[in-house]
Design an enzyme around this catalytic site. Sequence first.
Site, PDB file in Angstrom:
ATOM      1  N   GLU A 103       0.005  -5.695  22.624  1.00 46.78           N
ATOM      2  CA  GLU A 103       0.689  -4.486  23.099  1.00 46.78           C
ATOM      3  C   GLU A 103      -0.013  -3.908  24.339  1.00 46.78           C
ATOM      4  OE1 GLU A 103       0.811  -1.926  19.684  1.00 46.78           O
ATOM      5  OE2 GLU A 103       1.969  -3.382  18.542  1.00 46.78           O
ATOM      6  N   ASP A 132       8.316  -3.418  15.546  1.00 46.47           N
ATOM      7  CA  ASP A 132       7.717  -2.218  16.151  1.00 46.47           C
ATOM      8  C   ASP A 132       6.331  -2.534  16.704  1.00 46.47           C
ATOM      9  OD1 ASP A 132       7.665   0.640  16.721  1.00 46.47           O
ATOM     10  OD2 ASP A 132       6.206   0.835  15.104  1.00 46.47           O
ATOM     11  N   GLY A 179       0.854  -1.197   0.000  1.00 46.91           N
ATOM     12  CA  GLY A 179       0.000   0.000   0.000  1.00 46.91           C
ATOM     13  C   GLY A 179       0.880   1.233   0.000  1.00 46.91           C
ATOM     14  N   ILE A 231       2.380   2.825   2.468  1.00 46.85           N
ATOM     15  CA  ILE A 231       3.609   2.729   3.269  1.00 46.85           C
ATOM     16  C   ILE A 231       4.574   1.735   2.625  1.00 46.85           C
ATOM     17  CG2 ILE A 231       4.562   2.151   5.543  1.00 46.85           C
ATOM     18  CD1 ILE A 231       1.818   3.007   6.745  1.00 46.85           C
ATOM     19  N   HIS A 242       6.143   0.367  19.443  1.00 51.00           N
ATOM     20  CA  HIS A 242       5.144   0.891  18.484  1.00 51.00           C
ATOM     21  C   HIS A 242       5.304   2.408  18.302  1.00 51.00           C
ATOM     22  CE1 HIS A 242       0.914   0.076  16.643  1.00 51.00           C
ATOM     23  NE2 HIS A 242       1.512   1.086  16.036  1.00 51.00           N
ATOM     24  N   ARG A 275       1.284  -4.873  11.803  1.00 55.24           N
ATOM     25  CA  ARG A 275       0.541  -5.282  12.983  1.00 55.24           C
ATOM     26  C   ARG A 275       1.132  -6.584  13.530  1.00 55.24           C
ATOM     27  NH1 ARG A 275      -0.855  -0.945  13.609  1.00 55.24           N
ATOM     28  NH2 ARG A 275      -2.924  -0.039  13.584  1.00 55.24           N
TER      29      ARG A 275
HETATM   30  C1  8YV Z   1      -0.352   4.459  15.726  1.00 47.51           C
HETATM   31  C2  8YV Z   1      -0.531   2.904  13.740  1.00 47.51           C
HETATM   32  O1  8YV Z   1       0.509   3.928  16.673  1.00 47.51           O
HETATM   33  O2  8YV Z   1      -1.628   4.328  12.239  1.00 47.51           O
HETATM   34  C3  8YV Z   1      -1.485   3.199  12.647  1.00 47.51           C
HETATM   35  O3  8YV Z   1      -2.107   2.244  12.163  1.00 47.51           O
HETATM   36  O4  8YV Z   1      -0.294   1.804  14.054  1.00 47.51           O
HETATM   37  C4  8YV Z   1       0.171   4.000  14.423  1.00 47.51           C
HETATM   38  O5  8YV Z   1       0.405   5.057  13.604  1.00 47.51           O
HETATM   39  C5  8YV Z   1      -1.707   4.121  16.144  1.00 47.51           C
HETATM   40  O6  8YV Z   1      -2.630   4.437  15.201  1.00 47.51           O
HETATM   41  C6  8YV Z   1      -2.032   4.844  17.438  1.00 47.51           C
HETATM   42  O7  8YV Z   1      -3.299   4.537  17.840  1.00 47.51           O
END
Ligand code: 8YV
Length: 325
Positions: free
Chosen positions: A264, A259, A156, A158, A282, A235
């Site tokens: 978590e 990460d 995607g 990223i 994270h 994830r």
């Molecule tokens: C944040 C993330 O830690 O955007 C995401 O999907 O995993 C991170 O950018 C998260 O959204 C914080 O709630």
Amino acid sequence: MSSTQTQATVLIPGKLHPHAVSRIEERFRVVRIERGDAALLDEEARRAVRGIASATVIDAALIDALPNLEIIANFGVGYDVVDAAHAGARGVMVTNTPDVLTEEVADTAIGLLINAVRELPRAEAYLRAGRWSQEGPYPLTRGSLRGRSVGIFGMGRIGRAIARRIEAFGLPVSYHNRRQVEDIDYRYHPTLLSLAEAVDTLISVAPGGTATEKAVNADVLAALGPEGVFVNIGRGSTVDEEALADALRSGTILAAGLDVFVDEPNVPEALMACENACLLPHVGSASVHTRQGMADLTVDNLIAWFTEGKALTPVPETAHVGQKR
Ligand code: 8YV
């Protein structure tokens, strides 16, 4: 824009970025509860809620308990914590925060990769422990980025930003994704296993959810081989953590950079024990700059919905909800 339109009640369950909270408080009536549990709301509040802004679990039970709910604005690009399919079926819009975090998360992925391969956190710990002056140079690292071939799981926004960086490092990129991406030339693998067989470095940017659960398993890790490096910026649920710890311990792969984790902020002892893993709490998008952008987009989605009747960044499961009821 009429005042009644902007005086909708927005529920904020759990913690949310303070900039998002203060902007929401400026525009809406706000109800805050500890977590996404309808039992924490009385009947009047349940009926009043028309929007949710959150970075926590929003399940079908909560969606069903709010008869006038129109929109769930998720803080984060990943929205596996929101039952978006159920929201879509109920005609409730779900939004996320794409784009504003893409480059930051890609930067973090590269940091993790280099840390894992070149052992930079361990080398720093060696210096800080006074060992450089006492024992001499840090040992040469077995790992190097040189000569590696990189596979990206999840192509995607990223994934593409990571691929661009990897290309700049002079390394070949291939990928696995639910479907082949039309406008890129990287080699596509229809299965994750065939990607893992073709590369020695796997970077996962895959979203959470049932379709990807434990996709990175013992077979995939073994396919990377003894020089294998696994990086996860997507994830934790996409990985069989037990298999990963085994692979790191036994030398089935060389190293990992993680990460994200299944539960978590709890990181399994078995991974903690692996010195060949670089573990981060994270922090992929966690800069002041980027979190501000995510907070703004979360709130801008609510404002666009309640003033113009459309969301800025709807998730695919609710794209059909196009228009405010
Ligand atoms: C944040 C993330 O830690 O955007 C995401 O999907 O995993 C991170 O950018 C998260 O959204 C914080 O709630």
